[in-house]
Design a protein around this motif. Structure first.
Motif, PDB file in Angstrom:
ATOM      1  N   TRP A  20       8.788  -0.338   6.417  1.00 30.67           N
ATOM      2  CA  TRP A  20       9.517   0.228   6.887  1.00 30.67           C
ATOM      3  C   TRP A  20       8.410   1.736   6.870  1.00 30.67           C
ATOM      4  O   TRP A  20       7.899   2.662   7.505  1.00 30.67           O
ATOM      5  N   VAL A  21       7.829   2.081   5.964  1.00 36.60           N
ATOM      6  CA  VAL A  21       6.946   2.868   5.653  1.00 36.60           C
ATOM      7  C   VAL A  21       5.367   2.469   6.154  1.00 36.60           C
ATOM      8  O   VAL A  21       4.778   3.559   6.193  1.00 36.60           O
ATOM      9  N   ALA A  22       5.096   1.042   6.382  1.00 39.41           N
ATOM     10  CA  ALA A  22       4.144   0.658   6.994  1.00 39.41           C
ATOM     11  C   ALA A  22       3.802   0.876   8.417  1.00 39.41           C
ATOM     12  O   ALA A  22       2.758   1.719   9.069  1.00 39.41           O
ATOM     13  N   GLY A  64       8.994  10.768   6.464  1.00 42.31           N
ATOM     14  CA  GLY A  64       9.403  10.356   6.859  1.00 42.31           C
ATOM     15  C   GLY A  64      10.549  10.496   5.068  1.00 42.31           C
ATOM     16  O   GLY A  64      10.346  10.885   4.401  1.00 42.31           O
ATOM     17  N   VAL A  65      12.011  10.331   5.231  1.00 40.33           N
ATOM     18  CA  VAL A  65      12.729  10.625   4.446  1.00 40.33           C
ATOM     19  C   VAL A  65      13.815   9.333   4.481  1.00 40.33           C
ATOM     20  O   VAL A  65      13.370   8.647   4.946  1.00 40.33           O
ATOM     21  N   VAL A  66      14.084   9.439   3.121  1.00 37.49           N
ATOM     22  CA  VAL A  66      14.682   8.096   2.370  1.00 37.49           C
ATOM     23  C   VAL A  66      16.376   8.302   1.633  1.00 37.49           C
ATOM     24  O   VAL A  66      16.179   9.228   0.761  1.00 37.49           O
ATOM     25  N   PRO A  96       0.282  -1.027  -0.188  1.00 40.65           N
ATOM     26  CA  PRO A  96       0.268  -0.182  -0.252  1.00 40.65           C
ATOM     27  C   PRO A  96       1.107   1.238   0.217  1.00 40.65           C
ATOM     28  O   PRO A  96       0.990   1.888   0.929  1.00 40.65           O
ATOM     29  N   LEU A  97       1.388   1.625  -1.467  1.00 38.24           N
ATOM     30  CA  LEU A  97       2.256   2.637  -1.220  1.00 38.24           C
ATOM     31  C   LEU A  97       2.657   3.274  -2.084  1.00 38.24           C
ATOM     32  O   LEU A  97       2.101   2.161  -3.560  1.00 38.24           O
ATOM     33  N   VAL A 138       3.092  12.307   2.756  1.00 33.45           N
ATOM     34  CA  VAL A 138       4.245  12.178   1.726  1.00 33.45           C
ATOM     35  C   VAL A 138       5.458  11.916   2.290  1.00 33.45           C
ATOM     36  O   VAL A 138       6.013  12.567   3.922  1.00 33.45           O
ATOM     37  N   LEU A 139       6.777  11.119   2.102  1.00 38.42           N
ATOM     38  CA  LEU A 139       7.854  10.633   1.764  1.00 38.42           C
ATOM     39  C   LEU A 139       8.803  10.670   0.879  1.00 38.42           C
ATOM     40  O   LEU A 139       7.569  11.053  -0.036  1.00 38.42           O
ATOM     41  N   LEU A 140       9.924  11.613   1.516  1.00 36.37           N
ATOM     42  CA  LEU A 140      10.889  11.680  -0.390  1.00 36.37           C
ATOM     43  C   LEU A 140      11.737  11.026   0.223  1.00 36.37           C
ATOM     44  O   LEU A 140      12.637  10.414   1.235  1.00 36.37           O
TER      45      LEU A 140
END
Length: 292
Positions: free
Chosen positions: A276-278, A128-130, A56-57, A105-107
């Motif tokens: 990780w996003v979950a 979050g940030v990657v 789910p991303l 929103v993650l970047l």
């Protein structure tokens, strides 16, 4: 229930071309930011791996100004990290404009894109940030390290922005990028000239300040055989990230994979990233519920 996007679509927002992946519109949105040279196509292996997992991303891959299908800034603005970060946020805004509530929103930033997402996250809250093989908080091997960057690389890149020097040294600079640094031979002279300008405007002190100010989870990944950025430089940034518990997250340290880990380690990265996003999304929902 939020509608699901049927397929990848290509759109443009204020001159920024981007690809919006399939997935439920309520899913967390992961904005993918390439390096220099680079484009949204740099992430096709990773986005394919994410979609195969059925996670789910939803992904948003941008062509920053001067790269891929996006032209340079039409008004002559320089590609500083704040300007590139603003261009990124315009694409995110366009992709989420009709969604209520907007998704988390993650970047994600690769190489120089790491500085871009740190700058973007310093300007607006993110979930979050990657950081993938990112340019770090001090100049690295490909930039001739601290002294070489200060006295050779940056002055040369600034000179290459001036027509007489561009004509005289453009071929030499192109040979350096393609033969010595291994940049793709298909990269045009025009994009390489834009890369020179991005390099000239790299601000390592600002990137470190943005990293220290960040209050969001961070996934940091690199390979120890990266030919452009030595492991010691990666660990400098990691120590900055680890100095604050709010920046906790996976720390992936592969023995091999080179600079483009989003390609060479796509499946492993996709698995770690989606898990990780979950967790990040679940933590955000718990925080929202307790606040209400």
């Amino acid at each position: 229930m939020a509608a699901a996007a049927a397929a990848v679509v290509r759109r443009t927002a204020c001159g920024v071309r981007y690809s919006l992946g399939a997935g439920a519109t309520s899913s967390p949105l992961l904005a993918l930011v390439h390096g220099a040279p680079g484009s949204s196509r740099d992430f096709r292996h990773l986005t394919d791996a994410i979609e195969r997992l059925g996670a789910p991303l939803r992904t948003l891959s941008v062509d920053l100004p001067g790269h891929g299908e996006s032209p340079p800034f039409p008004d002559g603005r320089e590609p500083t990290q704040p300007e590139m970060a603003s261009a990124l946020w315009r694409a995110v805004e366009a992709a989420t404009a009709d969604l209520s509530p907007p998704p988390p929103v993650l970047l994600l930033g690769h190489s120089i894109g790491g500085h871009t997402v740190l700058s973007a996250a310093a300007r607006r809250p993110v979930a979050g940030v990657v950081l993938l093989a990112p340019v770090n908080v001090t100049p690295h091997r490909a930039l001739l390290n601290d002294t070489g960057f200060r006295w050779i690389v940056r002055p040369l890149c600034l000179l290459l922005g001036r027509p007489p020097w561009k004509a005289a040294l453009g071929g030499l600079a192109e040979a350096w990028f393609k033969r010595v640094l291994g940049f793709p031979r298909g990269v045009s002279r025009a994009e390489l000239e834009w890369v020179h300008r991005r390099v000239a405007w790299l601000d390592f002190a600002a990137a470190e300040a943005d990293a220290r100010a960040l209050r969001a989870p961070v996934l940091h990944a690199f390979a120890r055989d990266d030919a452009l950025i030595q492991p010691g430089k990666a660990m400098e940034l990691r120590r900055v990230l680890d100095a604050c518990a709010a920046r906790d997250g996976p720390r992936l340290d592969w023995p091999s994979g080179g600079h483009n880990v989003q390609k060479t380690r796509a499946q492993e990265l996709a698995t770690a990233l989606t898990e990780w996003v979950a967790r990040v999304a679940a933590a955000g929902e718990r925080t929202s519920a307790s606040a209400s």
